[in-house]
Design an enzyme around this catalytic site. Structure first.
Site, mmCIF file in Angstrom:
data_model
loop_
_atom_site.group_PDB
_atom_site.id
_atom_site.type_symbol
_atom_site.label_atom_id
_atom_site.label_comp_id
_atom_site.label_asym_id
_atom_site.label_seq_id
_atom_site.Cartn_x
_atom_site.Cartn_y
_atom_site.Cartn_z
ATOM 1 C CD GLU A 55 -2.819 1.341 2.373
ATOM 2 O OE1 GLU A 55 -3.723 2.201 2.340
ATOM 3 O OE2 GLU A 55 -2.634 0.591 3.339
ATOM 4 C CE LYS A 99 -6.463 0.053 1.613
ATOM 5 N NZ LYS A 99 -7.034 -0.418 2.886
#
Length: 295
Positions: free
Chosen positions: A176, A213
């Site tokens: 992420e 992400k």
């Protein structure tokens, strides 16, 4: 690795619920849920209340694997029980929802326009423990605040280096590298980030897969080549400070990207709601995010 979980994450429709608020964001999450800081004292009470909130969400009849692919858990949640089962076991065995674990220890101070992750000295033992509890994958977050190539390379390099450590432990990492939605040159940061990610994907073996992400991009379908990449199991999007309605609208314009929302998922839920009102609000939230994830 559980083949049923892998297939679900790879190809089922739905989204990932991020219920991994940690020490820094727990108080704020509880406040939005209608539990103010003055109503509890100390971290232990705060985390107990947070676990009660998460348990209420996960045990709700509207929360199940029909629309939710996975849940990202905070480490303390993984170590607690839901209805007399370990949290990860409960999610998969009872709800058919795939459990993930947040493994980062927070962000370092900003340098070169980014915040890399703090060191994770006990990561190997945490990964072994997670695997033993039935966790499928992990998540770790860094933040890009400016379109600075050097800083962005630092973020991506760290994400992939630790990602390979996670793969070696038999878990699937969600990488992420969030781009701050208020970054002064958000599209520029996203161009640099995508180029860096594509470069590092080339360092993976043919059988190695990661999840990504990412912040919903300024340019629609900007991550299409990441969605299609053979080393990417799934691309998920964070809500990043957008309201649920705004996040859903933007997400729906990005084909093949599904939600992994935290605050946008729990928006409108309060401790004071009756079970009926709570379940109705949660159902509406899940339905709207599921719909936006279906494009």
């Amino acid at each position: 690795m559980n083949p049923q979980q892998y297939e679900k994450v790879k190809s089922a429709s739905g989204f990932i619920a991020a219920l991994d608020q940690s020490g820094g964001s727990t108080s704020k999450a509880l406040s939005l849920y209608g539990i103010k800081p003055e109503s509890y004292s100390g971290d232990q009470q705060m985390f107990d209340l947070m676990h009660a909130m998460r348990t209420r969400i996960m045990t709700s009849p509207v929360f199940n694997g029909d629309r939710i692919l996975g849940v990202i858990l905070f480490e303390q949640t993984m170590d607690r029980e839901i209805e007399a089962r370990g949290s990860a076991d409960y999610l998969w065995s009872v709800k058919q929802v795939v459990p993930f674990l947040k493994v980062d220890k927070g962000l370092a101070d900003e340098a070169n326009g980014v915040q890399v992750m703090k060191p994770m000295p006990n990561l190997d033992s945490l990964l072994a423990r997670a695997k033993g509890k039935g966790v499928f994958g992990t998540k770790m977050r860094s933040v890009v605040k400016h379109a600075e190539a050097g800083g962005i390379e630092d973020v991506v390099n760290q994400q992939f280096t630790i990602g390979k450590q996670i793969l070696a432990a038999g878990l699937i990492p969600i990488l992420e590298p969030e781009v701050d939605i208020h970054a002064p040159d958000k599209p520029g940061a996203e161009r640099l980030l995508k180029a860096a990610i594509l470069g590092h994907l080339d360092t993976l073996g043919p059988e190695q897969q990661v999840m990504l992400k990412l912040t919903i991009p300024t340019v629609d379908d900007f991550f299409a080549d990441l969605v299609a990449h053979p080393n990417v199991l799934r691309v998920v999007a964070l809500s990043g400070g957008y309201s649920r309605e705004e996040a859903n609208t933007l997400l729906a314009r990005n084909h093949g990207v599904i939600a992994s929302f935290s605050r946008a998922l729990t928006e409108g839920l309060t401790a004071q709601q009756s079970e009926e009102a709570f379940n109705r609000a949660l159902d509406a939230s899940i339905a709207s995010i599921y719909h936006a994830s279906g494009t």
